[in-house]
Design a protein around this motif. Structure first.
Motif, mmCIF file in Angstrom:
data_model
loop_
_atom_site.group_PDB
_atom_site.id
_atom_site.type_symbol
_atom_site.label_atom_id
_atom_site.label_comp_id
_atom_site.label_asym_id
_atom_site.label_seq_id
_atom_site.Cartn_x
_atom_site.Cartn_y
_atom_site.Cartn_z
ATOM 1 N N ASP A 157 0.832 -1.210 0.000
ATOM 2 C CA ASP A 157 0.000 0.000 0.000
ATOM 3 C C ASP A 157 0.863 1.255 0.000
ATOM 4 O OD1 ASP A 157 -2.317 -1.495 -0.004
ATOM 5 O OD2 ASP A 157 -2.573 -1.433 2.180
ATOM 6 N N VAL A 158 1.925 1.236 0.792
ATOM 7 C CA VAL A 158 2.832 2.390 0.843
ATOM 8 C C VAL A 158 3.495 2.590 -0.520
ATOM 9 C CG1 VAL A 158 4.986 3.256 1.834
ATOM 10 C CG2 VAL A 158 3.255 2.216 3.321
ATOM 11 N N HIS A 159 3.995 1.521 -1.084
ATOM 12 C CA HIS A 159 4.662 1.583 -2.391
ATOM 13 C C HIS A 159 3.725 2.142 -3.458
ATOM 14 C CE1 HIS A 159 7.106 0.223 -5.829
ATOM 15 N NE2 HIS A 159 5.973 -0.227 -6.338
ATOM 16 N N THR A 160 2.500 1.648 -3.487
ATOM 17 C CA THR A 160 1.530 2.092 -4.486
ATOM 18 C C THR A 160 1.279 3.593 -4.377
ATOM 19 O OG1 THR A 160 0.463 -0.081 -4.518
ATOM 20 C CG2 THR A 160 -0.812 1.783 -5.357
ATOM 21 N N LEU A 161 1.103 4.070 -3.167
ATOM 22 C CA LEU A 161 0.842 5.500 -2.971
ATOM 23 C C LEU A 161 2.072 6.343 -3.291
ATOM 24 C CD1 LEU A 161 -1.253 5.291 0.329
ATOM 25 C CD2 LEU A 161 -2.085 5.886 -1.963
ATOM 26 N N LEU A 162 3.257 5.833 -2.977
ATOM 27 C CA LEU A 162 4.481 6.560 -3.312
ATOM 28 C C LEU A 162 4.631 6.691 -4.822
ATOM 29 C CD1 LEU A 162 7.014 5.000 -0.758
ATOM 30 C CD2 LEU A 162 6.201 7.372 -0.781
ATOM 31 N N MET A 163 4.279 5.646 -5.552
ATOM 32 C CA MET A 163 4.375 5.681 -7.003
ATOM 33 C C MET A 163 3.239 6.483 -7.640
ATOM 34 S SD MET A 163 6.983 4.398 -8.414
ATOM 35 C CE MET A 163 8.371 3.275 -8.208
ATOM 36 N N ASP A 164 2.088 6.513 -6.987
ATOM 37 C CA ASP A 164 0.940 7.240 -7.540
ATOM 38 C C ASP A 164 1.103 8.752 -7.459
ATOM 39 O OD1 ASP A 164 -0.363 4.954 -8.265
ATOM 40 O OD2 ASP A 164 -1.759 4.934 -6.568
ATOM 41 N N LYS A 165 1.930 9.218 -6.556
ATOM 42 C CA LYS A 165 2.117 10.663 -6.375
ATOM 43 C C LYS A 165 2.756 11.280 -7.616
ATOM 44 C CE LYS A 165 3.123 14.669 -4.245
ATOM 45 N NZ LYS A 165 3.811 15.377 -5.350
ATOM 46 N N SER A 166 2.104 12.259 -8.195
ATOM 47 C CA SER A 166 2.654 12.975 -9.337
ATOM 48 C C SER A 166 3.708 13.972 -8.869
ATOM 49 C CB SER A 166 1.533 13.708 -10.082
ATOM 50 O OG SER A 166 2.056 14.448 -11.146
ATOM 51 N N GLY A 167 4.830 13.991 -9.545
ATOM 52 C CA GLY A 167 5.873 14.942 -9.177
ATOM 53 C C GLY A 167 6.692 14.490 -7.986
ATOM 54 N N MET A 168 7.484 15.412 -7.466
ATOM 55 C CA MET A 168 8.392 15.111 -6.359
ATOM 56 C C MET A 168 7.634 14.994 -5.046
ATOM 57 S SD MET A 168 11.465 15.108 -7.795
ATOM 58 C CE MET A 168 12.708 15.537 -6.579
ATOM 59 N N HIS A 169 8.126 14.133 -4.176
ATOM 60 C CA HIS A 169 7.523 14.014 -2.852
ATOM 61 C C HIS A 169 7.915 15.182 -1.962
ATOM 62 C CE1 HIS A 169 5.324 10.263 -2.845
ATOM 63 N NE2 HIS A 169 6.255 9.755 -3.624
ATOM 64 N N THR A 170 7.016 15.502 -1.059
ATOM 65 C CA THR A 170 7.235 16.566 -0.087
ATOM 66 C C THR A 170 6.970 16.013 1.306
ATOM 67 O OG1 THR A 170 4.917 17.279 -0.121
ATOM 68 C CG2 THR A 170 6.400 18.262 -1.764
ATOM 69 N N ALA A 171 7.265 16.816 2.307
ATOM 70 C CA ALA A 171 6.967 16.394 3.674
ATOM 71 C C ALA A 171 5.472 16.125 3.821
ATOM 72 C CB ALA A 171 7.422 17.466 4.659
ATOM 73 N N ASP A 172 4.661 16.937 3.186
ATOM 74 C CA ASP A 172 3.206 16.757 3.281
ATOM 75 C C ASP A 172 2.759 15.459 2.622
ATOM 76 O OD1 ASP A 172 2.888 19.101 4.669
ATOM 77 O OD2 ASP A 172 2.310 20.293 2.915
ATOM 78 N N SER A 173 3.307 15.149 1.443
ATOM 79 C CA SER A 173 2.878 13.935 0.744
ATOM 80 C C SER A 173 3.308 12.687 1.501
ATOM 81 C CB SER A 173 3.437 13.906 -0.687
ATOM 82 O OG SER A 173 4.825 13.679 -0.712
ATOM 83 N N LEU A 174 4.507 12.690 2.040
ATOM 84 C CA LEU A 174 4.987 11.531 2.792
ATOM 85 C C LEU A 174 4.193 11.348 4.085
ATOM 86 C CD1 LEU A 174 8.857 11.880 2.334
ATOM 87 C CD2 LEU A 174 7.302 10.328 1.146
ATOM 88 N N THR A 175 3.896 12.453 4.748
ATOM 89 C CA THR A 175 3.101 12.379 5.973
ATOM 90 C C THR A 175 1.699 11.853 5.682
ATOM 91 O OG1 THR A 175 4.329 14.214 6.980
ATOM 92 C CG2 THR A 175 2.171 13.709 7.897
ATOM 93 N N ALA A 176 1.107 12.324 4.590
ATOM 94 C CA ALA A 176 -0.239 11.875 4.226
ATOM 95 C C ALA A 176 -0.253 10.373 3.932
ATOM 96 C CB ALA A 176 -0.744 12.660 3.024
ATOM 97 N N ILE A 177 0.765 9.887 3.223
ATOM 98 C CA ILE A 177 0.836 8.461 2.910
ATOM 99 C C ILE A 177 1.031 7.639 4.177
ATOM 100 C CG2 ILE A 177 2.258 6.694 1.773
ATOM 101 C CD1 ILE A 177 2.773 8.787 -0.450
ATOM 102 N N ALA A 178 1.884 8.103 5.054
ATOM 103 C CA ALA A 178 2.139 7.383 6.306
ATOM 104 C C ALA A 178 0.873 7.311 7.161
ATOM 105 C CB ALA A 178 3.268 8.055 7.074
ATOM 106 N N GLU A 179 0.155 8.429 7.215
ATOM 107 C CA GLU A 179 -1.083 8.440 8.012
ATOM 108 C C GLU A 179 -2.135 7.539 7.396
ATOM 109 O OE1 GLU A 179 -2.080 12.558 8.213
ATOM 110 O OE2 GLU A 179 -0.674 12.971 9.879
ATOM 111 N N ARG A 180 -2.248 7.571 6.088
ATOM 112 C CA ARG A 180 -3.265 6.754 5.404
ATOM 113 C C ARG A 180 -2.999 5.259 5.575
ATOM 114 N NH1 ARG A 180 -5.083 7.456 -0.972
ATOM 115 N NH2 ARG A 180 -6.451 5.619 -1.070
ATOM 116 N N THR A 181 -1.723 4.872 5.604
ATOM 117 C CA THR A 181 -1.361 3.454 5.715
ATOM 118 C C THR A 181 -1.008 3.044 7.143
ATOM 119 O OG1 THR A 181 0.941 4.011 5.161
ATOM 120 C CG2 THR A 181 -0.522 3.348 3.338
ATOM 121 N N GLN A 182 -1.156 3.997 8.079
ATOM 122 C CA GLN A 182 -0.859 3.739 9.493
ATOM 123 C C GLN A 182 0.576 3.262 9.694
ATOM 124 O OE1 GLN A 182 -3.926 1.135 11.087
ATOM 125 N NE2 GLN A 182 -5.555 2.611 10.693
#
Length: 241
Positions: A157-182
């Protein structure tokens, strides 16, 4: 331009001949065409011979490095793996969670493991495009490796969301993925993951690769994005599917 094209054609022919040991019908035709070209342009023979010798020297050196790093590249306890970790065949891919071409390739990798359960995909992650993320003490690569090492059931689930993100990752995107996947507890810097990243980069550079994605299917190493049909065709050829 013609000189460069001729050298590339000859190098490609030699590469195929080494891996296959015998020439296919198409390679026989290519060889005849190259011979005709050289007989019509004999001034190219010396340069082409030197180019092929240099190419073969590079191939031998690369093969030595591959032998040195092979066990590491196929270690599924270290590298995040899609599909059955015990699958008979493995596609190894040098990938980057911030690489747009890696993201484009992902659906094809998902499809190959779905249609061919005897294949898994081993992700050798290299953070070529982003080592530091402003506002957070880690990055997408280390986050993915942390999850694989400590909570493998959550990795897909984490991998899928990391790959689904368009563009470069940010602190906000990583935090959102971590929270969504617990998986927020793994959104941090860990020495073990840093060591994996360092060795991944060493292997990438030692093998002479230049960018992501770089796909290793059997004895064929393909730089850059390719379509699903090409992946399937090469996998069938290399794995005897």
């Amino acid at each position: 331009m013609f000189k460069r094209l001729t050298l590339c054609m000859g190098a490609a022919l030699i590469s195929h001949a080494i891996s296959a040991q015998s020439l296919t019908e198409k390679q026989e035709t290519d060889l005849e065409q190259i011979e005709t070209m050289l007989r019509d342009n004999p001034q190219l023979i010396g340069n082409m011979r030197q180019g092929l010798e240099n190419f073969l020297d590079e191939q031998r050196a690369q093969q030595e490095k591959y032998t040195e790093y092979k066990d590491w590249l196929f270690d599924t306890s270290v590298h995040p793996t899609l599909g059955d970790v015990d699958a008979r065949h493995s596609i190894v891919i040098f990938t980057d969670y911030n690489c747009p071409y890696c993201k484009r390739l992902e659906p094809s990798l998902e499809r190959i493991i779905e249609e061919y359960p005897s294949i898994n995909v081993i992700n050798v992650i290299v953070p070529l495009r982003q080592r530091e993320v402003k506002g957070i003490a880690t990055n997408s690569t280390e986050f993915g490796l942390n999850v694989w090492a400590n909570a493998a059931d959550d990795y897909y689930d984490v991998h899928t969301l990391l790959m689904d993100k368009s563009g470069m990752h940010t602190a906000d995107s990583l935090t959102a993925i971590a929270e969504r996947t617990q998986t927020t507890q793994w959104l941090k810097s860990m020495d073990a993951s840093k060591q994996v990243v360092q060795k991944n980069l060493e292997a990438f550079q030692a093998l002479g690769f230049r960018g992501t994605p770089t796909i290793m299917i059997g004895e064929q190493w393909i730089p850059g994005f390719i379509q699903y049909g090409q992946i399937e065709q090469i996998a069938k050829q290399e794995f005897g599917l």
